[in-house]
Design a protein around this motif. Structure first.
Motif, short mmCIF file in Angstrom:
data_model
loop_
_atom_site.label_atom_id
_atom_site.label_comp_id
_atom_site.label_asym_id
_atom_site.label_seq_id
_atom_site.Cartn_x
_atom_site.Cartn_y
_atom_site.Cartn_z
N THR A 76 0.77 -0.71 -0.60
CA THR A 76 -0.26 -0.21 -0.38
C THR A 76 0.96 1.16 -0.30
O THR A 76 0.62 2.64 -0.73
CB THR A 76 -0.85 -0.60 1.43
OG1 THR A 76 -1.90 1.24 1.41
CG2 THR A 76 0.03 -0.07 2.46
N VAL A 77 1.89 1.66 0.88
CA VAL A 77 2.92 2.28 0.61
C VAL A 77 4.34 2.81 -0.25
O VAL A 77 3.63 3.80 -0.96
CB VAL A 77 3.75 2.38 2.20
CG1 VAL A 77 4.51 3.77 2.04
CG2 VAL A 77 2.40 2.56 3.12
N GLY A 78 3.98 1.38 -0.30
CA GLY A 78 5.39 1.48 -1.98
C GLY A 78 4.57 1.35 -3.06
O GLY A 78 4.74 2.00 -3.73
N TYR A 79 4.34 0.25 -3.30
CA TYR A 79 4.09 -0.31 -5.05
C TYR A 79 2.82 0.91 -4.62
O TYR A 79 2.29 1.68 -6.42
CB TYR A 79 3.46 -1.67 -4.83
CG TYR A 79 4.01 -2.69 -5.10
CD1 TYR A 79 5.71 -2.22 -4.54
CD2 TYR A 79 3.64 -3.44 -5.82
CE1 TYR A 79 6.66 -3.66 -4.65
CE2 TYR A 79 4.65 -4.80 -5.99
CZ TYR A 79 5.55 -4.89 -5.11
OH TYR A 79 6.51 -6.15 -5.63
N HIS A 80 1.34 1.48 -4.32
CA HIS A 80 0.35 1.68 -4.55
C HIS A 80 0.83 3.60 -4.65
O HIS A 80 0.45 4.27 -5.36
CB HIS A 80 -0.93 0.93 -4.01
CG HIS A 80 -1.49 1.28 -4.43
ND1 HIS A 80 -3.06 2.00 -3.75
CD2 HIS A 80 -2.05 2.54 -5.57
CE1 HIS A 80 -3.66 1.78 -4.14
NE2 HIS A 80 -3.90 2.95 -5.42
N THR A 87 2.20 10.01 -4.44
CA THR A 87 2.10 11.00 -3.80
C THR A 87 2.67 11.31 -2.44
O THR A 87 2.49 12.43 -1.63
CB THR A 87 0.57 10.11 -3.17
OG1 THR A 87 1.11 8.71 -1.78
CG2 THR A 87 -0.33 9.61 -4.27
N PHE A 88 3.59 11.23 -2.25
CA PHE A 88 5.01 11.74 -2.11
C PHE A 88 6.61 10.89 -2.27
O PHE A 88 6.64 10.23 -3.30
CB PHE A 88 5.28 11.29 -0.36
CG PHE A 88 4.85 9.72 -0.13
CD1 PHE A 88 6.19 9.03 0.67
CD2 PHE A 88 4.41 8.56 0.17
CE1 PHE A 88 6.32 7.63 0.38
CE2 PHE A 88 4.46 7.55 -0.21
CZ PHE A 88 5.54 6.76 0.32
N HIS A 117 -2.10 -1.14 -12.65
CA HIS A 117 -2.15 -0.44 -11.05
C HIS A 117 -3.05 1.60 -11.95
O HIS A 117 -4.07 1.60 -12.17
CB HIS A 117 -2.04 0.26 -10.25
CG HIS A 117 -3.07 0.42 -8.95
ND1 HIS A 117 -4.41 -0.64 -8.85
CD2 HIS A 117 -3.34 1.76 -8.59
CE1 HIS A 117 -5.15 0.73 -7.91
NE2 HIS A 117 -4.07 1.75 -7.81
N ARG A 118 -1.93 1.73 -12.86
CA ARG A 118 -2.08 2.53 -14.26
C ARG A 118 -3.09 2.51 -14.67
O ARG A 118 -4.08 3.82 -15.38
CB ARG A 118 -0.82 2.79 -14.07
CG ARG A 118 0.09 3.92 -13.22
CD ARG A 118 1.39 4.47 -14.06
NE ARG A 118 2.23 4.69 -12.60
CZ ARG A 118 3.32 5.01 -12.66
NH1 ARG A 118 4.23 5.20 -14.05
NH2 ARG A 118 4.35 5.56 -11.86
N SER A 273 -3.29 11.71 -3.05
CA SER A 273 -3.37 11.71 -2.05
C SER A 273 -2.85 11.07 -1.63
O SER A 273 -2.83 9.68 -1.79
CB SER A 273 -4.83 12.50 -1.31
OG SER A 273 -3.96 12.39 0.05
N PRO A 274 -1.82 11.21 -0.45
CA PRO A 274 -1.15 9.90 -0.22
C PRO A 274 -2.27 9.18 1.15
O PRO A 274 -1.81 8.33 2.08
CB PRO A 274 0.21 10.87 0.97
CG PRO A 274 -0.09 11.73 0.69
CD PRO A 274 -0.91 12.33 -0.69
#
Length: 326
Positions: A76-80, A87-88, A117-118, A273-274
């Motif tokens: 969720t934090v890395g891949y997505h 987002t950051f 995902h894109r 948005s993160p």
């Protein structure tokens, strides 16, 4: 999902082709499906059978939970949030660790995952979406067929997004490409770690096997079904707070177990948005990690949507207060 070194394939170097389809790629997809989608089911069955040899205890729970948390945050934090939607920004070694942890989840190499995902966001719930549950016909039968497709069966065989088209930024990142090429080794490491820890803690072969089963195969199964449910159930059921062109929904009750991913309508409305929760009271562990990284100077440039922009997208008649997670 296929191994990342296939981005060198000549077909993938045609920038105007959005997807690639070939017998070779489909064979790789079937292999990945069998190894990382079917095998964990068999491994979970073996884990329950192995309870007759070694009961489920504190070590097994700790390995299952910790490996689920680490690999889930990697996704969720890395891949997505980092690699797909930018987002950051993260310092290189943090970005590398997130890519490795995400790879351990067994859901595909980082470049392939991002490209898929894109493409999903580009065609969400329209023809071209790799895993929409809403394109299989009407009625109960069509809905069931769509759910099964989007939750599980689409991974057997699908058009492979051209990574040069969908992820040119990642293809240019040599460090990330090196990590992506080692995808199968990272998955293996994710299985080896709980095996070794289980064996060392118990000083027995049964502890090692139990660690492999619960911290490895069961953990992969649990995490992947959580992630797949976002693509399947939350594109059919839940609440809608914000206007978006696809059929995304929120499932706030599942916020913790999905590490914030179940704020899916919020995410589709504000993909940059993160924070998927958008408000402090909407639980979003993935965003908590990003904020923690920011506090320690390891993350920056969090692209939070403004309060007026959030308010402008709120669906008319929704009386929930609008906040700003910034």
């Amino acid at each position: 999902m296929i191994a990342e070194d296939n981005h060198r394939n000549g077909d993938l170097l045609e920038p105007r082709r959005k997807t690639i389809s070939s017998p070779y790629i489909h064979r790789l997809q079937r292999r990945h499906f069998l190894l990382f989608d079917i095998l964990p089911i068999l491994g979970t069955a073996c884990a329950f059978a192995f309870l007759a040899v070694r009961p489920f205890g504190v070590t097994e729970f700790a390995l299952l939970f910790s490996m689920w948390l680490v690999t889930g945050l990697g996704v969720t934090v890395g891949y997505h949030r980092l690699f797909t939607h930018r987002t950051f920004k993260a310092v290189p070694w943090v970005a590398g660790l997130l890519a490795i942890f995400g790879s351990m989840a067994g859901q595909g190499g980082v470049v392939s995952w991002v490209a898929l995902h894109r493409r999903h966001h580009e065609y969400s719930d329209r023809e071209g979406d790799p895993h929409s549950p809403n394109l299989s016909g009407g009625g109960l039968l069509g809905s069931l067929r769509g759910l099964v497709h989007s939750h599980f069966l689409w991974m057997r065989r699908h058009e492979y997004p051209n990574v040069v088209h969908y992820a040119p930024d990642l293809v240019k990142d040599r460090g990330l490409v090196r990590i992506a090429r080692l995808y199968y080794y990272w998955v293996g490491l994710g299985l080896l770690i709980p095996t070794v820890i289980g064996g060392l803690v118990s000083l027995s072969w049964t502890g090692a096997v139990s660690g492999l089963l619960w911290g490895g195969l069961v953990r992969i199964l649990v995490l992947e079904h959580i992630v797949w449910a976002i693509n399947s159930f939350l594109h059919m059921f839940g609440t809608r707070r914000y206007a978006s062109r696809e059929n995304s929904h929120n499932g706030g009750i599942f916020a913790l177990v999905t590490l914030g991913e179940s704020w899916h309508n919020n995410h589709h409305a504000f993909p940059e948005s993160p924070s998927f929760g958008l408000d402090w009271y909407r639980l979003d562990p993935g965003f908590w990690l990003i904020k923690l990284l920011e506090i320690f100077g390891l993350a920056s440039d969090l692209k939070m949507p403004s309060a007026p922009r959030i308010a402008a997208k709120r669906i008319s008649g929704n009386t929930e207060p609008v906040g700003n997670a910034a």
